[in-house]
Design a protein around this motif. Structure first.
Motif, PDB file in Angstrom:
ATOM      1  N   PRO A   1      24.022 -14.435  22.321  1.00 40.95           N
ATOM      2  CA  PRO A   1      24.540 -14.235  23.681  1.00 40.95           C
ATOM      3  C   PRO A   1      24.795 -12.769  24.037  1.00 40.95           C
ATOM      4  CG  PRO A   1      25.642 -16.066  22.640  1.00 40.95           C
ATOM      5  CD  PRO A   1      24.777 -15.453  21.598  1.00 40.95           C
ATOM      6  N   ASP A   2      25.420 -12.010  23.131  1.00 39.52           N
ATOM      7  CA  ASP A   2      25.724 -10.627  23.481  1.00 39.52           C
ATOM      8  C   ASP A   2      24.449  -9.821  23.666  1.00 39.52           C
ATOM      9  OD1 ASP A   2      25.242 -10.974  20.718  1.00 39.52           O
ATOM     10  OD2 ASP A   2      26.138  -9.032  20.285  1.00 39.52           O
ATOM     11  N   VAL A   3      23.433 -10.137  22.870  1.00 32.82           N
ATOM     12  CA  VAL A   3      22.162  -9.438  23.001  1.00 32.82           C
ATOM     13  C   VAL A   3      21.489  -9.813  24.322  1.00 32.82           C
ATOM     14  CG1 VAL A   3      19.887  -9.085  21.988  1.00 32.82           C
ATOM     15  CG2 VAL A   3      21.890  -9.350  20.511  1.00 32.82           C
ATOM     16  N   ARG A   4      21.537 -11.082  24.660  1.00 28.13           N
ATOM     17  CA  ARG A   4      20.953 -11.533  25.923  1.00 28.13           C
ATOM     18  C   ARG A   4      21.629 -10.826  27.085  1.00 28.13           C
ATOM     19  NH1 ARG A   4      21.728 -16.816  24.646  1.00 28.13           N
ATOM     20  NH2 ARG A   4      22.959 -17.054  26.551  1.00 28.13           N
TER      21      ARG A   4
ATOM     22  N   ARG B   1      13.579 -14.522  22.711  1.00 33.24           N
ATOM     23  CA  ARG B   1      13.567 -14.044  21.336  1.00 33.24           C
ATOM     24  C   ARG B   1      13.579 -12.516  21.323  1.00 33.24           C
ATOM     25  NH1 ARG B   1      12.881 -17.900  17.804  1.00 33.24           N
ATOM     26  NH2 ARG B   1      12.098 -16.595  16.125  1.00 33.24           N
ATOM     27  N   VAL B   2      14.127 -11.965  20.256  1.00 36.63           N
ATOM     28  CA  VAL B   2      14.201 -10.517  20.121  1.00 36.63           C
ATOM     29  C   VAL B   2      13.842 -10.130  18.684  1.00 36.63           C
ATOM     30  CG1 VAL B   2      15.941 -10.103  21.905  1.00 36.63           C
ATOM     31  CG2 VAL B   2      16.651 -10.653  19.573  1.00 36.63           C
TER      32      VAL B   2
ATOM     33  N   TYR C   1      18.319  -4.283  18.402  1.00 37.63           N
ATOM     34  CA  TYR C   1      17.663  -5.435  19.014  1.00 37.63           C
ATOM     35  C   TYR C   1      16.698  -4.957  20.091  1.00 37.63           C
ATOM     36  CZ  TYR C   1      21.524  -7.969  16.823  1.00 37.63           C
ATOM     37  OH  TYR C   1      22.429  -8.478  15.929  1.00 37.63           O
ATOM     38  N   LEU C   2      15.459  -5.403  19.985  1.00 37.02           N
ATOM     39  CA  LEU C   2      14.446  -5.032  20.979  1.00 37.02           C
ATOM     40  C   LEU C   2      13.792  -6.303  21.508  1.00 37.02           C
ATOM     41  CD1 LEU C   2      12.732  -2.238  18.853  1.00 37.02           C
ATOM     42  CD2 LEU C   2      14.173  -1.846  20.859  1.00 37.02           C
ATOM     43  N   PRO C   3      13.427  -6.286  22.767  1.00 40.64           N
ATOM     44  CA  PRO C   3      12.622  -7.403  23.266  1.00 40.64           C
ATOM     45  C   PRO C   3      11.360  -7.515  22.414  1.00 40.64           C
ATOM     46  CG  PRO C   3      13.270  -5.932  25.061  1.00 40.64           C
ATOM     47  CD  PRO C   3      13.665  -5.265  23.795  1.00 40.64           C
TER      48      PRO C   3
ATOM     49  N   ASP D   1      16.810  -1.509  24.743  1.00 43.17           N
ATOM     50  CA  ASP D   1      17.218  -1.323  23.354  1.00 43.17           C
ATOM     51  C   ASP D   1      18.715  -1.537  23.266  1.00 43.17           C
ATOM     52  OD1 ASP D   1      17.783  -0.549  20.797  1.00 43.17           O
ATOM     53  OD2 ASP D   1      17.137   1.535  21.014  1.00 43.17           O
ATOM     54  N   TYR D   2      19.111  -2.524  22.466  1.00 47.03           N
ATOM     55  CA  TYR D   2      20.536  -2.800  22.279  1.00 47.03           C
ATOM     56  C   TYR D   2      20.853  -2.619  20.810  1.00 47.03           C
ATOM     57  CZ  TYR D   2      24.878  -5.502  21.885  1.00 47.03           C
ATOM     58  OH  TYR D   2      26.152  -5.911  21.611  1.00 47.03           O
TER      59      TYR D   2
END
Lengths: 245, 245
Positions: free
Chosen positions: B109-112, B122-123, B143-145, B218-219
DNA sequence: TAGATCATGTTGTTATAACAACCGATCGGC
DNA sequence: GCCGATCGGTTGTTATAACAACATGATCTA
């Protein structure tokens, strides 16, 4: 600080005393040879004094030209910052403080460095626990030069902000502040004051506030409960490599 | 940097090269006399080299005892979006990355939220330990798309910078980033990766980097050793009458 | 007149030298 | 055995000296 301090420190201090008085940003300092004559010391000594000023961002040297008083425009940081306790206030959470201690002490080294005080100077220390909705969120040490500290010490520190007191009541407008932030853990004293377990996460902030003329007037060490604060900011990407300034 | 650089800079660089290799935190450096013999330079030169290392927080000196390797710690100014390698390069320190894992997962969730992705997206997750002068300083989740992630996953992540890969190789210029910083403590996994005790202080940063059009690409969640990093910034006084601090 | 050269003044680098201040351990006396 | 003095090792301070690198303006040259 008189006679037992190193010569370079005495020269350094003597030069600092001229800043803003007979020396203004952009002015050229006396040359090394002139300083040698004036203070009766060797070149290695005057150079060390000047280098220390360079390290303090008070002076810039230019080979072949001389040494110059730095322009204090060093306030880059185009970043707008949000967050912090302003958030709490913005959320309408009532913030109060519990004053633990108000005392006058000899300034420790870090305080001296922050407030630019000479060895042996005294400061007023105010120790408080700040509360939001009745629960402690931070444990703060505030250090003020004694002239200001004695005034503030008589105010209502439980319900008034020190910043407000300085600005509105004691004629000390604050212009900017520098922050240093670290993660730490709670020792016994902190844990007790903040009502958390020993070893809990602590967000530690050292804040030095400046008044006009970039004169430091307020040094604080804030210990926030790690779960009570998030510091947020937004930064632009560094510009193209290959040129800076 | 070879032969035309000042001697003190050569000595300094030569010493930095040993940090994390044959010299570790707490070790004593060769004495000044030994350095004089080893490099065939004068005392003033080796002292300048060592003093520069002290100024860089890499070494501490103790009169009467010697000079010692400091535990790596850095002061990072919050002025621009920069990557770990860029930061270390700015400090003139060798840095490496140890890639622990590269995988494709369903975005939490936080990444989304950070990357603005729909439910079920998906990442690519890249998990790395960052080392400076041979010692772990940070544990990073990136985390990257998946479209970008699949490209980056094939690159040499141990030796290349993700920011550089994105910008130079994959046509994704970065424009800015948002930061959220908190204090936390090390769980077992973190403690192991960073070689600290469980419960040690951790400076946790969530950083979302944006490309043109303010599109998040980019997260990252960065876990710095709390004793290894200090962030600094300088802010003008917020002009919001009525509430501050 | 335009350009190169030089003189002078400035900070930057480096060597040699000596003494001071401090730390740790050893040695001595009580 | 305990405590103070001493000594060797280390970094800190300071002086003298010389040359290098650079900036600026004056001088010389084509």
């Amino acid at each position: 600080m008189g006679t037992n301090a190193p010569l370079y420190a005495q020269v350094e201090q003597s030069l600092v005393a001229r800043l803003g008085v007979s020396l203004h940003p952009g002015d050229r300092l006396p040359t090394e040879d002139e300083l040698i004559d004036e203070f009766g010391v060797s070149r290695i000594t005057v150079r060390r004094a000047v280098q220390n000023l360079v390290a303090r961002n008070l002076v810039v040297t230019r080979r072949g030209q001389g040494s110059f008083v730095a322009v204090p425009s060093f306030t880059q940081s185009l970043t707008a910052l949000t967050g912090f306790v302003e958030d709490m206030d913005a959320h309408g959470l009532p913030s109060r403080a519990r004053v633990l201690r108000v005392e006058e002490i000899a300034a420790p080294p870090d305080v001296r460095a922050a407030l630019d005080l000479p060895l042996g100077a005294r400061v007023t220390r105010i120790q408080r626990v700040r509360l939001a909705v009745g629960h402690p969120v931070s444990f703060d040490d505030t250090y003020l030069p004694t002239d200001l500290g004695r005034l503030v010490a008589q105010d209502d520190l439980e319900n008034e902000q020190i910043f407000t007191l300085l600005e509105s009541r004691h004629g000390t407008p604050l212009t900017e502040a520098s922050y240093a932030m670290r993660a730490s853990t709670a020792d016994a004293v902190l844990a007790d004051a903040l009502e958390v377990a020993e070893g809990s996460a602590i967000f530690r902030i050292e804040r030095t506030s400046y008044t006009s003329g970039l004169r430091p007037v307020d040094y604080e060490v804030l210990h926030y409960r790690g779960d009570a604060i998030t510091f947020t900011t937004r930064l632009p990407r560094a510009r193209t490599p290959g040129q800076e300034q």
